[in-house]
Design an enzyme around this catalytic site. Structure first.
Site, PDB file in Angstrom:
ATOM      1  N   ASP A  16       0.947  13.114  50.261  1.00  9.73           N
ATOM      2  CA  ASP A  16       2.216  12.679  49.657  1.00  9.73           C
ATOM      3  C   ASP A  16       2.082  11.400  48.831  1.00  9.73           C
ATOM      4  O   ASP A  16       3.057  10.977  48.202  1.00  9.73           O
ATOM      5  CB  ASP A  16       3.274  12.440  50.750  1.00  9.73           C
ATOM      6  CG  ASP A  16       3.799  13.742  51.334  1.00  9.73           C
ATOM      7  OD1 ASP A  16       3.476  14.809  50.798  1.00  9.73           O
ATOM      8  OD2 ASP A  16       4.535  13.671  52.333  1.00  9.73           O
TER       9      ASP A  16
ATOM     10  N   LYS B 100      11.068   9.301  50.988  1.00  8.31           N
ATOM     11  CA  LYS B 100      10.863  10.512  50.173  1.00  8.31           C
ATOM     12  C   LYS B 100      11.596  11.652  50.858  1.00  8.31           C
ATOM     13  O   LYS B 100      11.459  11.826  52.076  1.00  8.31           O
ATOM     14  CB  LYS B 100       9.355  10.796  50.087  1.00  8.31           C
ATOM     15  CG  LYS B 100       8.986  12.168  49.612  1.00  8.31           C
ATOM     16  CD  LYS B 100       7.914  12.838  50.497  1.00  8.31           C
ATOM     17  CE  LYS B 100       8.444  13.242  51.850  1.00  8.31           C
ATOM     18  NZ  LYS B 100       7.620  14.194  52.597  1.00  8.31           N
TER      19      LYS B 100
END
Ligand code: C5P
Length: 294
Positions: free
Chosen positions: A144, A16
């Site tokens: 996240d 990410k």
């Protein structure tokens, strides 16, 4: 997601990347409010699951050594969180994680692994759960995890769980670099000088790399100064990337992984080759971002 003839399901847990990360406030519980433009790379860890006589969790890969395999690992916690909710369907399972992403490095490795485990196990166990409910189940594992479950270009707000999908975002050729510096995310957040920054500027329709870089030029990673204070060697990674003449370079998340954007895949590959030659001990990967539906 791939299913093999022996019913092993395997999938990539992608890196990410926070292209921009603004810290806009702090909640009463200490978590920070963010406004972040996030993309995912084609490169990541590989997770596979298959039904088995008993539960197991094994690790391999360049960053698998020394990681815990007990219930402090986010993959095991993801499995157990699903099992608490869907006990009867959640039969024993063998999980294997091939770790290609440096640990605790600002590219969501642990959260991405947890999200991959949630996706793979719901498929293996035939659990019918809405994306919203799965994201709610994943959030306590890490802020996240919901964005990693989404897995495509997005803007994340709140503490990371309030997700706006960004359609039609161009593919970005990238290089990811980590010089081995370890950074504690809670520590980075705790030494921030400011927590009341403006949100990201409104995202216009971005159709080419130049548009994206112009937009990113108006944004920042507000965690950078704090990371730099705690781990000054982050600047070595930034300088090494800048020396390859990218369109732009920045740190992702709380670091220590930094990324740079290049005009095309070939330039990114050339930059990565050069970086690997000058810094053989660093993590250096040329990759590109995933684009919707791909
Ligand atoms: O949720 P996660 O475990 O990934 O977060 C690690 C730490 O980072 C939290 O305990 C918190 O100190 C900090 N954090 C924060 N605000 C966020 C995300 C993380 O303060 N939005």
């Amino acid at each position: 997601m791939l299913a093999s003839p022996d019913h092993t399901i395997s999938l990539i847990a992608p890196a990410k990347i926070n292209l921009a990360l603004h810290v806009t406030g702090r909640r009463e519980d200490g978590y920070h409010l963010l406004d972040s433009l996030v993309v995912f790379a084609r490169f990541g860890d590989r997770l596979s699951v298959r039904k088995a006589a008993a539960d197991s969790f094994t690790l391999s890969g360049p960053y698998g050594t020394g990681l815990p395999v007990d219930d402090t690992n986010l993959v095991v916690r993801a499995r157990d969180a699903l099992r608490r909710q869907y006990g009867e369907q959640a039969t024993p399972v063998a999980i294997h994680l091939e770790k290609h992403l440096p640990v605790a490095s600002g590219i969501g490795g642990g959260s991405s692994d947890a999200a991959a485990a949630l996706r793979a196990l719901t498929a293996l166990w035939g659990i019918d759960v809405s994306p919203v409910k799965l994201a709610a189940l994943g959030l306590p594992l890490g802020a996240d995890v919901p964005m990693c479950l989404h897995g495509e270009t997005l803007i994340a707000r709140g503490i990371g769980e309030d997700i706006e999908r960004i359609a039609a975002f161009p593919r970005l050729p990238l290089v990811l670099v980590n010089n081995g510096v370890t950074v504690s995310t809670p520590q980075v957040f705790s030494v921030l000088a400011r927590r009341d920054n403006p949100p990201l500027p409104r995202l216009p329709s971005l159709t080419c790399l130049d548009d994206i870089c112009t937009y990113l030029g108006q944004t920042e990673n507000h965690l950078f100064a704090a990371t730099e204070t705690l781990a000054p060697s982050i600047n070595d990674s930034m300088q090494a990337l800048r020396d390859t003449n990218p369109l732009m370079a920045r740190m992702s998340g709380s670091g220590g992984t930094c990324f740079a954007i290049y005009p095309d895949d070939e330039t990114a590959e050339t930059a990565a080759t050069r970086l690997r030659q000058s810094q053989p001990s660093w993590f250096v990967v040329a990759t590109s971002t995933t684009v919707e539906g791909n």
